[in-house]
Design a protein around this motif. Structure first.
Motif, PDB file in Angstrom:
ATOM      1  N   ARG A  23      39.541  43.579  38.267  1.00  0.00           N
ATOM      2  CA  ARG A  23      38.405  44.276  38.886  1.00  0.00           C
ATOM      3  C   ARG A  23      38.827  44.897  40.211  1.00  0.00           C
ATOM      4  NH1 ARG A  23      35.926  40.780  35.679  1.00  0.00           N
ATOM      5  NH2 ARG A  23      34.033  41.535  34.684  1.00  0.00           N
ATOM      6  N   CYS A  24      38.170  45.993  40.562  1.00  0.00           N
ATOM      7  CA  CYS A  24      38.530  46.678  41.800  1.00  0.00           C
ATOM      8  C   CYS A  24      37.862  45.992  42.996  1.00  0.00           C
ATOM      9  CB  CYS A  24      38.130  48.146  41.730  1.00  0.00           C
ATOM     10  SG  CYS A  24      36.365  48.415  41.911  1.00  0.00           S
ATOM     11  N   ARG A  25      38.251  46.403  44.190  1.00  0.00           N
ATOM     12  CA  ARG A  25      37.729  45.730  45.382  1.00  0.00           C
ATOM     13  C   ARG A  25      36.226  45.887  45.536  1.00  0.00           C
ATOM     14  NH1 ARG A  25      39.859  49.800  50.066  1.00  0.00           N
ATOM     15  NH2 ARG A  25      38.437  48.557  51.326  1.00  0.00           N
ATOM     16  N   TYR A  26      35.663  46.982  45.040  1.00  0.00           N
ATOM     17  CA  TYR A  26      34.211  47.189  45.191  1.00  0.00           C
ATOM     18  C   TYR A  26      33.436  46.308  44.219  1.00  0.00           C
ATOM     19  CZ  TYR A  26      36.253  51.131  47.573  1.00  0.00           C
ATOM     20  OH  TYR A  26      37.026  51.900  48.393  1.00  0.00           O
ATOM     21  N   CYS A  27      33.972  46.144  43.011  1.00  0.00           N
ATOM     22  CA  CYS A  27      33.298  45.285  42.039  1.00  0.00           C
ATOM     23  C   CYS A  27      33.422  43.814  42.431  1.00  0.00           C
ATOM     24  CB  CYS A  27      33.865  45.504  40.639  1.00  0.00           C
ATOM     25  SG  CYS A  27      33.407  47.105  39.952  1.00  0.00           S
ATOM     26  N   LEU A  28      34.497  43.464  43.183  1.00  0.00           N
ATOM     27  CA  LEU A  28      34.705  42.075  43.607  1.00  0.00           C
ATOM     28  C   LEU A  28      33.903  41.725  44.853  1.00  0.00           C
ATOM     29  CD1 LEU A  28      38.559  41.732  43.068  1.00  0.00           C
ATOM     30  CD2 LEU A  28      36.747  40.554  41.802  1.00  0.00           C
ATOM     31  N   ILE A  61      43.363  49.514  35.789  1.00  0.00           N
ATOM     32  CA  ILE A  61      42.054  50.170  35.803  1.00  0.00           C
ATOM     33  C   ILE A  61      40.999  49.068  35.762  1.00  0.00           C
ATOM     34  CG2 ILE A  61      40.520  51.683  34.498  1.00  0.00           C
ATOM     35  CD1 ILE A  61      42.854  53.153  35.772  1.00  0.00           C
ATOM     36  N   CYS A  62      40.026  49.165  36.665  1.00  0.00           N
ATOM     37  CA  CYS A  62      38.972  48.160  36.750  1.00  0.00           C
ATOM     38  C   CYS A  62      38.181  48.111  35.437  1.00  0.00           C
ATOM     39  CB  CYS A  62      38.047  48.486  37.923  1.00  0.00           C
ATOM     40  SG  CYS A  62      36.602  47.415  38.020  1.00  0.00           S
ATOM     41  N   ARG A  63      37.989  46.908  34.890  1.00  0.00           N
ATOM     42  CA  ARG A  63      37.287  46.767  33.605  1.00  0.00           C
ATOM     43  C   ARG A  63      35.819  47.126  33.726  1.00  0.00           C
ATOM     44  NH1 ARG A  63      38.577  40.878  31.337  1.00  0.00           N
ATOM     45  NH2 ARG A  63      36.674  41.468  30.253  1.00  0.00           N
ATOM     46  N   GLU A  64      35.313  47.010  34.937  1.00  0.00           N
ATOM     47  CA  GLU A  64      33.888  47.198  35.147  1.00  0.00           C
ATOM     48  C   GLU A  64      33.556  48.686  35.373  1.00  0.00           C
ATOM     49  OE1 GLU A  64      30.436  45.542  34.832  1.00  0.00           O
ATOM     50  OE2 GLU A  64      32.217  44.269  34.920  1.00  0.00           O
ATOM     51  N   CYS A  65      34.281  49.284  36.340  1.00  0.00           N
ATOM     52  CA  CYS A  65      33.868  50.617  36.804  1.00  0.00           C
ATOM     53  C   CYS A  65      34.930  51.697  36.582  1.00  0.00           C
ATOM     54  CB  CYS A  65      33.495  50.549  38.286  1.00  0.00           C
ATOM     55  SG  CYS A  65      34.921  50.435  39.373  1.00  0.00           S
ATOM     56  N   PHE A  66      36.144  51.296  36.147  1.00  0.00           N
ATOM     57  CA  PHE A  66      37.230  52.232  35.836  1.00  0.00           C
ATOM     58  C   PHE A  66      37.832  52.911  37.056  1.00  0.00           C
ATOM     59  CE2 PHE A  66      34.425  51.722  32.257  1.00  0.00           C
ATOM     60  CZ  PHE A  66      35.306  51.194  31.350  1.00  0.00           C
ATOM     61  N   ASN A  67      37.576  52.312  38.219  1.00  0.00           N
ATOM     62  CA  ASN A  67      38.317  52.694  39.422  1.00  0.00           C
ATOM     63  C   ASN A  67      39.726  52.113  39.289  1.00  0.00           C
ATOM     64  OD1 ASN A  67      38.982  53.473  42.006  1.00  0.00           O
ATOM     65  ND2 ASN A  67      37.948  51.762  42.990  1.00  0.00           N
ATOM     66  N   VAL A  68      40.656  52.574  40.138  1.00  0.00           N
ATOM     67  CA  VAL A  68      41.959  51.919  40.157  1.00  0.00           C
ATOM     68  C   VAL A  68      41.786  50.540  40.797  1.00  0.00           C
ATOM     69  CG1 VAL A  68      43.409  53.964  40.136  1.00  0.00           C
ATOM     70  CG2 VAL A  68      42.508  53.119  42.292  1.00  0.00           C
TER      71      VAL A  68
HETATM   72 ZN    ZN Z   1      35.366  48.333  39.771  1.00  0.00          ZN
END
Ligand code: ZN
Lengths: 197, 369
Positions: free
Chosen positions: A67-72, A55-62
């Motif tokens: 971090r998820c691809r959108y946060c990266l 789970i992404c630490r930032e946004c809680f997406n998978v």
């Molecule tokens: Zn994210």
């Protein structure tokens, strides 16, 4: 009732969302008839997903890492965040190709009947992101259901005193529907026509 | 508007039935329990997506069936349209309109406009306020189909908000999220208040006319008594929302103490009076029956005026408790040009003036079409 491993398999399948007794039996016998490699491939992909997907630490997406691809993705606007109920809703928003910001996954909506209050969702974490001053606009894209609307109002009441601009996707999507099932043109228009709450 | 034909599959007692209504007036005649009532119920289901006899859809399914289907061929101003509605005990039911499936079942609302009377409808007059609210809301949906979703949303918001208040009953501070549920309640509730006020305004004079035409004695009055103070002038949803918010503010303490939702259209009354006396307590069974018929005919007149087109009248057993003179007057009070389908156990109940054709309903079949 079946016995031993067959019954265990049926019961395990039944615990999946949307699977009743009959479907569980049908799936179990389908798997039993399938070649051994096919069954192994399925089991392995479940395990691999469980091990590798976090789970992404930032946004809680998978995510496949911290971090998820959108946060990266550095090309995405970090000051613009779209709040959704579930990770599947991100896919729906992405399909519109109208949104170039980041996300925040709440993990559901408030629903007193089901005992889900604001503390059961990732609302504190969203508040923290706003308080850090990272976000200029929060687009609330919860489902256009009674619960999704109430969650949106709750968030607006909470976030506006912090100075964030809070907007809601336009009501182009028929009320009572899920974002997940809205077509991309309708959802794109709803995003474009968002208004301040 | 005309209901040309109706098809029932696994609906109530019927495994499969197709019945045509080639005439403006049709009488379905057969012994009690032969399934004639379910034919009207199925037609009303297409018009309203609800049954007037049962609050649960699963009661409409034939024993052992997982789903039922009702198809209606409807014509209006020379255009023919087929509507198909699926009914399921659980899960997502589908619907089709004009051969194409619609995204939501409620998209078929408005295709068939109707009003229904049945002996159970006497409850509107003599039962709880809930029965009168339901009747007003049904008329609202016939006039504006989008109210089907509005009243569902209101029910949902009310259940959620009540659960929140119940769990927090007696607490000193309001529970987290209460303001959000206030707004959810106001959002759907204000629309419902505005809608019901409009419905009562349209219904009242037409119900009084229908009452007089059907031979009723005295003056029948229908008045909306909303649970929140009536805003001044011709109020729209925005004004009702303000009134509702103010009332919620005033009753906040009581709501928290009692753990209940005390403000909103779920506590409305639609008062029905006869010469100033409350019909609920002051009408006999026979009077209540005739008042219920007048309300249904008044509602049909309100629909006819709004669309410049008569809705279909579905009258289940309307004549039974009336004397022959009253039966004559009632048949004479049916609007000219409106399609009417009535049922009767005894063909002798149907007055000559009703006219039209008779279909005999026996166990499992309809004859004489
Ligand atoms: Zn994210």
């Amino acid at each position: 009732m079946f016995e031993g491993p067959v019954q265990d398999l049926i019961e395990a399948l039944r615990r999946l969302p949307g699977i009743g007794q009959k479907s569980a039996q049908r799936l179990a016998f389908h798997l039993l008839k399938a070649p051994a490699d096919e069954a192994r491939a399925l089991a392995e992909s479940i395990l691999a997903a469980k091990e590798r997907v976090a789970i992404c630490r930032e946004c809680f997406n998978v995510a496949e890492g911290e971090r998820c691809r959108y946060c990266l993705d550095a090309r995405r606007d970090p000051a613009l965040v779209c709040v959704v109920e579930e990770p599947a809703d991100i896919i729906a928003v992405e399909r519109t190709q109208e949104f170039r910001g980041r996300y925040h996954v709440l993990g559901g909506h408030i629903s007193p009947i089901d005992g889900v209050g604001p503390d059961d969702l990732r609302i504190r974490e969203l508040l923290a992101r706003v308080e850090r001053g990272e976000l200029k606009e929060v687009i609330v894209a919860t489902n256009p259901t009674v619960e999704g609307e109430a969650t949106a109002i709750y968030l607006a009441n909470l976030l506006k005193p912090l100075g964030a601009r809070v907007t809601r996707i336009a009501s182009g999507i028929p009320v009572g529907g899920d974002l997940e099932y809205a077509d991309e043109v309708t959802l794109g228009r709803a995003l474009e026509g968002r208004r301040e709450i | 508007m005309r209901l040309e034909a109706l098809e029932l599959v696994s609906f109530r007692f019927w495994e499969s039935l197709r019945v045509a209504f080639p005439r403006e007036r049709t009488a379905l005649v057969g012994p009690n329990g032969c399934g004639k009532t379910s034919i009207l119920e199925a037609a009303w289901y297409v018009a309203s997506l609800s049954s007037h006899r049962s609050s649960s859809d699963s009661a409409l399914l034939r024993r052992g069936a997982a789903s039922a289907v009702v198809r209606a061929d409807i014509s209006q101003a020379g255009r023919r349209e087929r509507v198909e509605v699926e009914i399921v005990a659980r899960g997502r039911a589908r619907a089709r309109r004009g051969g194409a499936s619609v995204p939501r079942r409620r998209d078929v609302l408005g295709a068939l406009r109707a009003q229904v009377f049945s002996p159970e409808r006497v409850e509107i007059v003599r039962g709880d306020p809930a029965a009168r609210r339901r009747f007003a809301d049904e008329l609202l949906v016939q006039l504006h189909p989008r109210y089907h979703a509005v009243s569902r949303d209101y029910e949902r918001a009310l259940r959620q908000r009540t659960a929140l208040l119940r769990d927090a009953a007696g607490a000193s501070r309001p529970p987290a999220g209460l303001e959000a549920w206030d707004e959810a309640l106001v959002s759907a509730g204000s629309e419902l208040l505005a809608g019901r006020a409009d419905v009562a305004r349209r219904l009242a004079p037409r119900a009084a006319e229908a009452w007089a035409a059907a031979g009723g004695q005295g003056e029948l009055a229908v008045a909306y008594e909303p649970n929140v103070p009536v805003p001044a002038g011709r109020a729209g949803a925005a004004e009702w929302a303000e009134a509702m918010r103010r009332r919620l503010g005033e009753r906040r303490g009581d709501e928290l103490a009692r753990g209940a939702s005390l403000v909103g259209p779920h506590r409305d009354e639609v008062a029905i009076t006869m010469d100033g006396m409350v019909a609920r307590t002051h009408s006999s069974f026979g009077e209540g029956w005739l008042i219920a018929v007048a309300l249904v005919l008044g509602a049909a007149a309100a629909i006819a005026e709004a669309f410049a087109d008569e809705p279909v009248l579905l009258l289940d057993d309307p004549f039974t408790p009336l004397d022959p003179a009253r039966r004559e007057r009632l048949a004479g009070a049916l609007p000219a040009g409106a399609q009417a389908i009535v049922t009767a156990a005894d063909p002798g109940e149907i007055p000559e003036t009703f006219g039209g054709g008779t279909l005999l309903v026996r166990e499992g079949e309809v004859l004489g079409a």
